[in-house]
Design an enzyme around this catalytic site. Structure first.
Site, short mmCIF file in Angstrom:
data_model
loop_
_atom_site.label_atom_id
_atom_site.label_comp_id
_atom_site.label_asym_id
_atom_site.label_seq_id
_atom_site.Cartn_x
_atom_site.Cartn_y
_atom_site.Cartn_z
N HIS A 1 0.43 4.35 -2.56
CA HIS A 1 0.20 5.73 -2.12
C HIS A 1 1.36 6.64 -2.46
O HIS A 1 1.20 7.86 -2.49
CB HIS A 1 -0.11 5.75 -0.61
N ASP A 2 2.53 6.07 -2.72
CA ASP A 2 3.63 6.88 -3.25
C ASP A 2 3.34 7.23 -4.71
O ASP A 2 3.33 8.39 -5.10
CB ASP A 2 4.96 6.11 -3.13
N SER B 1 7.75 10.46 -2.22
CA SER B 1 7.23 11.66 -1.53
C SER B 1 6.42 11.26 -0.30
O SER B 1 6.38 12.00 0.69
CB SER B 1 6.38 12.51 -2.47
N ASN C 1 -3.97 8.50 4.59
CA ASN C 1 -2.69 8.05 5.13
C ASN C 1 -2.57 8.14 6.64
O ASN C 1 -2.00 7.25 7.28
CB ASN C 1 -1.55 8.88 4.51
N ASP D 1 -10.09 -9.14 3.21
CA ASP D 1 -10.57 -10.29 2.45
C ASP D 1 -10.94 -11.41 3.41
O ASP D 1 -10.10 -11.93 4.12
CB ASP D 1 -9.44 -10.75 1.52
N HIS E 1 -6.50 -5.93 -2.23
CA HIS E 1 -7.23 -6.10 -0.97
C HIS E 1 -7.48 -7.57 -0.64
O HIS E 1 -8.25 -7.88 0.26
CB HIS E 1 -8.55 -5.30 -1.01
N THR E 2 -6.82 -8.46 -1.32
CA THR E 2 -6.78 -9.86 -0.93
C THR E 2 -5.90 -10.03 0.31
O THR E 2 -5.91 -11.08 0.95
CB THR E 2 -6.24 -10.75 -2.09
N PRO F 1 -7.73 7.52 -3.81
CA PRO F 1 -9.18 7.25 -3.82
C PRO F 1 -9.71 6.89 -2.43
O PRO F 1 -9.13 6.03 -1.77
CB PRO F 1 -9.29 6.06 -4.78
N VAL G 1 0.70 9.86 -6.02
CA VAL G 1 0.88 11.26 -5.66
C VAL G 1 2.26 11.73 -6.14
O VAL G 1 3.27 11.27 -5.63
CB VAL G 1 0.75 11.44 -4.13
N ARG H 1 0.83 -1.22 0.00
CA ARG H 1 0.00 0.00 0.00
C ARG H 1 0.86 1.27 0.00
O ARG H 1 0.51 2.27 -0.64
CB ARG H 1 -0.91 -0.01 1.23
#
Ligand code: HEM
Ligand SMILES: *[C@@H]1O[C@H](CO)[C@@H](O)[C@H](O)[C@H]1NC(C)=O
Ligand SMILES: *[C@@H]1O[C@H](CO)[C@@H](O)[C@H](O)[C@H]1NC(C)=O
Ligand SMILES: *[C@@H]1O[C@H](CO)[C@@H](O)[C@H](O)[C@H]1NC(C)=O
Ligand SMILES: *[C@@H]1O[C@H](CO)[C@@H](O)[C@H](O)[C@H]1NC(C)=O
Length: 330
Positions: free
Chosen positions: A62-63, A72, A90, A241, A196-197, A166, A66, A58
């Site tokens: 998320h890096d 960052s 975050n 999951d 998301h497993t 998102p 953005v 994750r």
């Protein structure tokens, strides 16, 4: 014939132009043990905390969403333009910062002179990209080649993080728009959601769905409510999951996430919207069915979408820097 194969070659060149400056051999001379050190660091972290594999995956996502894959997300001071760690998706949620810092130290320690005389060699952004891949592999998921040579940003943007990451209350149109904004197709968006497993989510991120949405499996909801009451327990965790493996192994990277969506056992609103069991003929239901019936199809789609994600606007050449410590610019 000759001209059509020429245009195929041209198309292939154009398609790879984005990542043209990244290379799979980037550290072969300067830090040949970098990849094995990262893999060992991930293995050690996952051995003591299996969820860490999810957290590292994750972190890379998320890096990359953005400012591109520029680490960052790891910066932790507002003087760089904003602290992305404090952004909505975050704060109080991202994990794995200490693991990445430790890997960074271990990697730099094995890089070669004279390259290492001039400062750090392996970027934090590359470490994130490789650690994400190794995390998925560590839990039994697919592998892919990670091109290297990303450099680290000197800036971060909390405003862009709030805009580009998102949130879990989105419907298909919003998810699609978010991912299309980064160049991903609907199929790639669904494949990437299959991350998301593995991993966990906090009660506050699925309470609304748990108590207000009719399209949740009753048995599943009853179980979730025990640890996610109507008020309080905001940070209580549930697996993303509800794994069906026997013996139960909620941390395995497999295609059960999609099978669970078919029986309305998606934890997040943004996951279950991919599959309407009452009317399974929408834009994403067919994609979910495909991944539910073929783990190989999911693995292949996930791996190529991850390659694409890892190539989102990298800093290369003399852009940015290679940080010494991943949480602060040099
Ligand atoms: C499709 C849009 C997405 C939304 C709305 C979304 C949202 C979320 C939320 C709300 C959580 C739980 C956070 C918490 O409660 O602390 C989460 C966890 C997670 N997400 Fe996503 N996510 C999306 C896509 C992705 C993608 C593309 C990846 C990676 C390729 C990913 C990987 C993960 C992982 C592995 C976790 C578990 C992390 C852990 O246990 O530490 N997600 N996501
Ligand atoms: C930044 O780092 C400091 C010191 O390690 C820590 O106390 C703080 O919580 C961090 N801030 C964020 C937003 O992660
Ligand atoms: C997804 O986004 C693309 C690009 O904007 C658009 O053409 C397509 O119709 C969208 N699909 C859905 C299901 O929203
Ligand atoms: C709900 O979950 C239970 C337990 O996993 C399963 O047996 C049942 O078939 C599911 N119900 C529906 C409607 O999918
Ligand atoms: C699923 O589709 C049915 C039939 O079109 C619709 O009535 C229902 O609202 C949809 N469910 C969700 C959760 O969108």
């Amino acid at each position: 014939m000759a001209s059509s194969s020429l245009s195929v070659v041209l198309l292939l060149c154009l398609a790879s132009a984005v990542s043209a400056q990244l290379s799979s051999t980037y550290y072969d001379k300067s830090c040949p043990s970098a990849l094995s050190k990262i893999q060992a660091g991930v293995a050690a972290a996952v051995a003591s905390d299996r969820r860490m594999a999810a957290s590292l995956l994750r972190l890379h996502f998320h890096d990359c969403f953005v400012q591109g894959c520029d680490a960052s997300v790891l910066l932790n001071e507002t003087s760089v333009g904003g602290n992305e760690r404090g952004a909505f998706g975050n704060v109080g949620s991202l994990r794995g910062f200490a693991v990445i810092e430790q890997i960074k130290k271990d990697v730099e320690a094995v890089c070669k002179k004279p390259y290492s005389n001039n400062g750090p060699v392996v970027s934090c952004a590359d470490i994130l990209a490789v650690a994400a891949r190794d995390s998925v592999v560590a839990l039994g998921g697919p592998s892919w080649e990670v091109k290297l040579g990303r450099r680290d940003s000197t800036t971060a943007s909390v405003a862009q993080a709030n805009q580009d990451l998102p949130p879990p209350f989105l419907d298909v149109a919003g998810l699609n728009a978010s991912f299309a904004g980064k160049g991903f197709s609907l199929t790639e968006m669904v494949a990437l959601s299959g991350a998301h497993t593995i991993g966990m989510a906090q009660c506050q991120n699925f309470r609304g769905r748990l108590y207000n949405e009719p399209n949740i499996n009753t048995t599943y909801a009853t179980k979730l409510k025990l640890n996610c009451p109507t008020s309080g327990g905001n940070t209580n965790l549930a697996p993303l999951d509800d794994d069906t493996a026997t013996p139960p192994n909620p941390d395995l990277f497999n295609n059960d996430f999609f099978i669970n969506l078919q029986s309305e056992k998606g934890l997040l609103h943004s996951d279950q919207v991919l599959y309407n069991a009452t009317a399974p003929a929408g834009a994403t239901e067919g994609i979910v069915n495909g991944f539910a019936s073929s783990q190989a199809a999911f693995f292949s789609a996930f791996a190529s979408a991850m390659v694409k994600m890892a190539n989102l606007s990298p800093l290369t050449g003399s852009q940015g820097q290679v940080r010494t410590v991943c949480s602060i610019p040099n």
